[in-house]
Design an enzyme around this catalytic site. Structure first.
Site, short mmCIF file in Angstrom:
data_model
loop_
_atom_site.label_atom_id
_atom_site.label_comp_id
_atom_site.label_asym_id
_atom_site.label_seq_id
_atom_site.Cartn_x
_atom_site.Cartn_y
_atom_site.Cartn_z
N HIS A 196 0.94 -1.34 0.08
CA HIS A 196 -0.04 0.02 -0.05
C HIS A 196 0.85 1.31 0.08
O HIS A 196 0.17 2.39 -0.02
CB HIS A 196 -1.12 -0.08 1.18
CG HIS A 196 -2.23 0.38 0.81
ND1 HIS A 196 -3.33 0.20 1.50
CD2 HIS A 196 -3.05 1.38 -0.31
CE1 HIS A 196 -4.65 0.91 0.91
NE2 HIS A 196 -4.32 1.61 -0.14
N ASP A 222 -9.43 -0.29 4.53
CA ASP A 222 -8.10 -0.95 5.29
C ASP A 222 -8.30 -1.30 6.68
O ASP A 222 -9.03 -0.75 7.28
CB ASP A 222 -6.95 0.18 5.14
CG ASP A 222 -5.81 -0.62 5.08
OD1 ASP A 222 -5.53 -1.32 5.68
OD2 ASP A 222 -4.96 0.01 4.25
N HIS A 275 -5.78 -0.91 8.44
CA HIS A 275 -4.91 -0.02 8.85
C HIS A 275 -4.94 1.31 8.59
O HIS A 275 -5.41 1.26 7.35
CB HIS A 275 -3.45 -0.61 8.67
CG HIS A 275 -3.23 -1.93 8.89
ND1 HIS A 275 -3.62 -2.90 7.83
CD2 HIS A 275 -3.04 -2.48 10.10
CE1 HIS A 275 -3.12 -4.17 8.41
NE2 HIS A 275 -2.61 -3.88 9.94
N ASP A 288 -2.66 3.61 7.85
CA ASP A 288 -1.44 3.93 6.95
C ASP A 288 -1.21 5.33 6.90
O ASP A 288 -1.02 6.02 6.10
CB ASP A 288 -1.91 3.66 5.44
CG ASP A 288 -1.87 2.00 5.40
OD1 ASP A 288 -1.67 1.39 6.32
OD2 ASP A 288 -2.47 1.45 4.15
N HIS A 297 4.73 1.27 3.96
CA HIS A 297 3.25 1.10 3.62
C HIS A 297 2.28 1.36 4.56
O HIS A 297 1.08 1.46 4.61
CB HIS A 297 3.07 -0.49 3.05
CG HIS A 297 3.06 -1.51 4.18
ND1 HIS A 297 2.68 -2.80 4.02
CD2 HIS A 297 3.66 -1.52 5.51
CE1 HIS A 297 2.63 -3.25 5.39
NE2 HIS A 297 3.40 -2.62 6.23
N ASP A 319 -7.56 -2.15 0.30
CA ASP A 319 -6.48 -3.01 0.91
C ASP A 319 -7.12 -4.37 1.28
O ASP A 319 -8.33 -4.18 2.08
CB ASP A 319 -5.76 -2.32 2.19
CG ASP A 319 -4.67 -3.28 2.69
OD1 ASP A 319 -4.50 -4.72 2.71
OD2 ASP A 319 -3.84 -2.61 3.05
N ASP A 321 -6.66 -6.50 3.31
CA ASP A 321 -6.58 -6.89 4.58
C ASP A 321 -7.80 -5.99 5.53
O ASP A 321 -7.95 -6.42 6.47
CB ASP A 321 -5.24 -6.64 5.46
CG ASP A 321 -4.73 -5.38 5.74
OD1 ASP A 321 -5.66 -4.37 5.67
OD2 ASP A 321 -3.70 -5.10 5.61
N GLU A 330 -2.35 -5.26 -2.05
CA GLU A 330 -1.77 -6.15 -0.80
C GLU A 330 -2.27 -7.66 -0.79
O GLU A 330 -2.47 -8.38 0.12
CB GLU A 330 -2.12 -5.65 0.78
CG GLU A 330 -1.55 -4.28 0.86
CD GLU A 330 -0.05 -4.34 1.57
OE1 GLU A 330 0.50 -5.54 1.72
OE2 GLU A 330 0.40 -3.22 1.92
#
Length: 311
Positions: free
Chosen positions: A108, A131, A133, A135, A148, A235, A237, A280
């Site tokens: 990412h 996401d 996260h 980021d 990332h 993303d 994830d 990702e």
């Protein structure tokens, strides 16, 4: 089929593969784009009525410098900067031509490239970042130094001066950014999100309101009149590991298969989506079935961004 976006000049999509893993320490994520393409993604998009051109960036490792010392806490900054600057120009060009831009990652950190390119062409765009996260670590706040985890801080102009990223312009206003699906946020990032008043919807909000309401609230914040171009950065994830296991930083308690697809469908339905990132996917992690499942999900998310619906 109808055009997905009011802002596109043609029913054309520019698919840009970025086989890059330099923004984090785990190899394999650089194989994500070619696996999505091998799975038939380009044909699937054509079947939805789009003209497709594809840039695979297979030689991107040629941009890796011989020496790349940690600088201001960040790992491989010269490599990440060279790749993201190179790709941002490709994305800007395609977006400027009025094509839909679909970027396949890679890690990412490539968000630095996608947002720079899209927002260069559409300065009034808004960004929906899906996401686990945030980021949005800065070079000062990151514990790992993996870039990332930092792209949004550079794009929003809060990363401070970094010699290797002087080219990145702060094109992203924080009121034009919203998150969906957060559930693994560093203490420094929580403070940044609170201090800047960034609208963020964690998995708690998805549980509380349901995904339909969350997408509506997110759009109400960044695009209240539904008249601005939208860039969706997804993303995988963000999805629960039971849905997309083959990714580098899986976190339990994520979006279901349907919730992830609903986000893409609902945003495409606005007619405002101009660009999407699928990031990702790491085909070297987990077993064959898990990889197949994750690649399959990556392709179906991309198709939903380009107008595929259940009915």
């Amino acid at each position: 089929m109808s055009q997905v976006s009011k802002f596109l000049k043609s029913q054309s999509v520019s698919v840009i593969g970025v086989p890059f893993s330099g923004g984090q320490p785990r190899g394999g994520v650089e194989e994500g784009p070619c696996r999505l393409v091998e799975f038939g993604l380009l044909n699937q998009i054509e079947e939805l009525g789009w003209a497709v051109d594809y840039e695979g960036n297979e030689n991107i490792t040629a941009l890796q410098p011989k020496e790349d010392p940690d600088t201001l806490n960040l790992k491989q900054p010269k490599y990440v900067s060279a790749v993201t600057q190179h790709v941002s120009k490709q994305i800007y060009q395609s977006a400027k031509e009025g094509k839909f831009v679909l970027t396949l990652g890679g890690d990412h950190s490539i968000g630095i490239a996608t947002v720079s390119g899209v927002f260069g062409a559409y300065p009034n765009a808004c960004l929906i970042w899906v996401d686990a996260h945030a980021d949005i670590n800065t070079p000062a706040s990151t514990d790992s130094g993996n870039i990332h985890g930092c792209p949004v801080s550079f794009l929003a102009g809060i990363a401070g001066d970094h010699p290797d990223f002087a080219w990145v312009r702060p094109l992203l206003k924080t009121e034009r950014l919203t998150y969906i699906g957060l559930r693994d946020i560093d203490a420094g990032e929580k403070k940044i999100i609170k201090d800047l008043g960034i609208k963020a919807f964690s998995m708690h909000h998805v549980d509380k309101y349901g995904i339909g309401k969350v997408v509506e609230l997110a759009l109400d914040h960044v695009n209240p009149n539904r008249d601005l171009p939208i860039h969706l950065s997804f993303d995988v994830d963000a999805l629960d590991p039971s849905v997309a296991p083959s990714t580098g930083t899986p976190v339990r308690g994520g979006l279901t298969f349907r919730e992830g697809h609903y986000i893409c469908e609902a945003i495409a339905e606005t007619g405002l989506l101009v660009a999407a990132d699928i990031m990702e996917v790491n085909p070297t992690l987990e077993d064959t079935n898990s990889v197949y499942q994750t690649v399959q999900v990556g392709c179906s998310l991309a198709r939903c961004c380009l107008g595929e619906t259940l009915l």
